[in-house]
Design a protein around this motif. Structure first.
Motif, mmCIF file in Angstrom:
data_model
loop_
_atom_site.group_PDB
_atom_site.id
_atom_site.type_symbol
_atom_site.label_atom_id
_atom_site.label_comp_id
_atom_site.label_asym_id
_atom_site.label_seq_id
_atom_site.Cartn_x
_atom_site.Cartn_y
_atom_site.Cartn_z
ATOM 1 N N ASN A 154 29.485 25.520 12.539
ATOM 2 C CA ASN A 154 29.484 24.312 11.699
ATOM 3 C C ASN A 154 29.253 23.066 12.534
ATOM 4 O OD1 ASN A 154 29.947 25.927 9.567
ATOM 5 N ND2 ASN A 154 31.980 25.136 9.032
ATOM 6 N N ASP A 157 25.718 23.068 14.130
ATOM 7 C CA ASP A 157 24.778 22.873 13.029
ATOM 8 C C ASP A 157 24.735 21.405 12.606
ATOM 9 O OD1 ASP A 157 23.150 23.761 10.748
ATOM 10 O OD2 ASP A 157 24.923 23.168 9.581
ATOM 11 N N ASN A 158 25.905 20.808 12.453
ATOM 12 C CA ASN A 158 25.982 19.376 12.111
ATOM 13 C C ASN A 158 25.263 18.542 13.163
ATOM 14 O OD1 ASN A 158 27.390 19.700 9.788
ATOM 15 N ND2 ASN A 158 29.383 19.035 10.609
ATOM 16 N N ARG A 206 21.590 18.810 12.933
ATOM 17 C CA ARG A 206 21.060 18.185 11.720
ATOM 18 C C ARG A 206 21.024 16.672 11.806
ATOM 19 N NH1 ARG A 206 23.268 20.150 6.231
ATOM 20 N NH2 ARG A 206 25.001 21.124 7.326
ATOM 21 N N GLY A 247 31.675 21.805 5.386
ATOM 22 C CA GLY A 247 31.707 22.358 6.740
ATOM 23 C C GLY A 247 32.894 21.877 7.553
HETATM 24 MG MG LIG Z 1 27.980 20.672 8.210
#
Ligand SMILES: [Mg+2]
Ligand SMILES: Nc1ncnc2c1ncn2[C@@H]1O[C@H](COP(=O)(O)OP(=O)(O)OP(=O)(O)O)[C@@H](O)[C@H]1O
Length: 584
Positions: free
Chosen positions: A482, A485-486, A489, A550
């Motif tokens: 999580n 991934d954050n 992104r 998340g």
């Molecule tokens: Mg996230």
């Protein structure tokens, strides 16, 4: 003092009464004895006079008569015998008793009647040529003259004085005895009363076990019995009251709600700790220094109290103080029909309100998150059904979008399920010993592809005092996933994501740093909340779409490991998430 006491009043009443009776008795006795003595003396003298007169009548020898008379007569008095026109007077041992001559006798108004009219006479006279008072009686002798007997009044007075002395002595003794008796009697009556007064004073001091001794079986004894009974009853009732009060204060102080009892003037009679906190908050909010705080209800609350008193109805008011929500219910308190005050119950509703808001937000968030993919699914599938897409490529594109949206939907549902399970405490951690080195390398390898695709540098720094750490490997992998991934992104091309690991005996410490868009400062406190998305606009474009769950899942997992997670961020400079898991 003595006059005011019961002893004094009783004693004086008895004394006055007895003195009065004695006075009247003495007067009557004195009067009686005076008359008695005079009459006695008169009778004696009259007897003597009569005897002498009989002698004068019977015998003719004057010398014998005089001789006999001198022997018979009482030496304290004198006898005058009038023979025709000659008078003989006896001797007396009383020097003051002067003799009376015939001439004076014949000319004295009343006494002359004895000689002239043959009448008996009794009279008090003043002896001629003296000032000696005397009593005289005269009796006539038939045809021959008269016999007079007289006596000085002092003799009678002497006897009278003696009698008077005896009477006064008796009266005096009676008064003394009465005084002693009166004081004794009243002391005996009042002694138990004094004891009772002391006992009553003890009662007022709260000594309810005091007993009055029962000394007599009269009215005072009965009073003592009644008094003792009253003391016992008082003791019983006071005890009952005290117990009731203790019970009440126990209940009040252990209550979670605040309770304040007020009188009509708004003075607080009883408060419990939660109510005190509420009042303190009130003073603080209205910037009234605590030193100025008297025992009065704040004026704004007094308005509510007045309303309660006027309408005699319960009033409910919501008050927000220092970021907390309080509900106050004020109910009138009656003294028979009169409203004597009110009782206010305050309850801190902050938590309830918060949970309420949370629930509402949750529902609206879930429905919002579901609505977007569902409307997309509807739109794109409609386009296929209606044959809007003509070529196979176009149809494939639409189907691809539908596929991605359905993936997103299922991910959302799974995330929600995970979160729900974790928050309900159903998720059991499967803690195991992890080889940190290989574990981390495996995760990093998973992201290398994405990093290359996005032209983002993924860096790893590892400091390991020990290579072993204990945690739930699947759960922590999800945390890494999580967070990384954050970071990807929210990082532009050519940015970097730096994962730092520090593992030692005490804790497993991780920080994930990026130089991406960052999170606005005002949003930082909320990033761990469910459905929270810092940049609302960006969530809608392409693969940056997220559900906002998340970080909530991350926080839950770290909490379950009794660890700590923090975030530092600067807008447009980057973000660092940092968490620690204790290793004990
Ligand atoms: Mg996230
Ligand atoms: N590294 C980061 N840089 C910038 N913003 C971030 C970063 N990590 C999280 N955020 C912000 O915090 C928000 C919440 O993150 P979270 O992971 O909870 O949800 P999401 O990523 O939007 O959705 P999900 O992870 O469920 O797919 C994100 O929407 C984003 O705005």
């Amino acid at each position: 003092m003595f006059w005011k006491s019961v002893v004094g009043k009783l004693a004086i009443t008895i004394l006055l009464l007895v003195s009065f009776v004695l006075f009247i008795l003495t007067m009557l006795l004195l009067e009686f004895f005076e008359n008695f003595h005079i009459q006695e003396a008169e009778r004696d003298m009259m007897q003597t006079a009569t005897k002498v007169s009989i002698m004068v009548e019977t015998y003719h020898d004057r010398n014998m008569i005089i001789d006999t008379t001198e022997r018979v007569v009482d030496p304290a008095s004198r006898v005058v015998i009038v023979f025709d026109d000659e008078a003989w007077t006896s001797d007396s041992n009383n020097k003051n008793l002067a003799s009376i001559d015939l001439n004076w006798l014949k000319h004295e108004k009343d006494l002359s009647r004895v000689i002239n009219e043959n009448k008996e006479v009794k009279k008090q006279i003043v002896l001629p040529n003296t000032d000696v008072e005397a009593m005289i009686v005269g009796t006539p002798v038939e045809d021959k003259g008269a016999v007079f007997v007289y006596q000085a009044l002092d003799v009678i007075d002497q006897t009278k004085a003696e009698t008077t002395k005896i009477i006064f002595l008796a009266a005096g003794i009676a008064i003394v005895l009465t005084t002693i008796f009166a004081v004794f009697l009243s002391t005996r009556i009042t002694a138990p009363l004094i004891k009772m007064r002391e006992a009553a004073l003890d009662l007022t001091r709260g000594e309810f076990n005091t007993k009055v001794p029962i000394l007599t079986h009269d009215e005072i004894g009965e009073l003592a019995i009644a008094f003792n009974r009253m003391g016992r009853q008082l003791n019983f009732h006071i005890n009952a009251l005290r117990q009731e009060k203790e019970q009440l204060s126990g209940i009040l102080s252990s209550m979670a709600d605040g309770v304040v009892t007020l009188n009509r003037n708004g003075e607080m009679m009883v408060t419990n700790p939660p109510a005190d906190r509420f009042i303190d908050d009130w003073y603080f909010e209205n910037s009234i220094p605590i030193s100025e705080k008297d025992n009065r209800l704040p004026s704004e609350l007094n308005v509510i109290l007045q309303e309660v008193i006027e309408t005699e109805k319960e009033v409910l008011e919501e008050i927000s103080l220092q970021g907390r929500n309080w509900v106050m219910i004020m109910t009138p308190l009656y003294d028979q029909n009169y409203v004597r005050g009110a009782v206010a119950v305050v309850r801190d509703m902050t938590e309830e309100r918060r949970l309420d808001k949370l629930r509402k937000d949750f529902i609206s968030n879930v429905s919002h998150e579901l609505r977007t993919p569902i409307s997309m699914l509807q739109g794109y599938s409609e386009a296929i059904v209606d044959d809007i897409a003509e070529t196979k490529e176009e149809k494939n594109e639409l189907a691809q979008i539908i596929y991605e949206e359905s993936l997103r939907l299922s991910r959302l549902v799974n995330d929600l399920l995970d979160l729900g399970r974790m928050e309900a405490g159903h998720e059991q951690l499967r803690k195991e010993q992890i080889d940190v080195q290989s574990y981390i390398n495996r995760i990093i390898k998973k992201f290398n592809g994405v990093a290359e695709d996005n032209h983002i540098g993924l860096k790893l720094t590892m400091e390991t005092d020990s290579n072993i750490a204990t945690f739930d490997s699947d759960a922590i992998e999800q945390v890494f996933t999580n967070l990384i991934d954050n970071a990807f992104r929210h990082t532009e091309e050519n940015g970097f994501v730096h994962v730092k690991i520090n593992n030692n005996e005490q804790e497993f410490e991780v920080s994930i740093e990026d130089n991406g868009s960052g999170i606005p400062e005002e949003d930082l406190p909320f990033v761990f909340e469910r459905f929270y998305k810092a940049d609302k606009a960006r969530t809608r474009n392409g693969q940056k779409k997220g559900t906002g769950l998340g970080l909530a899942i991350v926080k839950n997992i770290i909490d379950a490991h009794e660890g700590v997670i923090t975030v530092k961020s600067k807008l447009n400079q980057g973000t660092t998430f940092h968490f620690k898991i204790p290793q004990k």
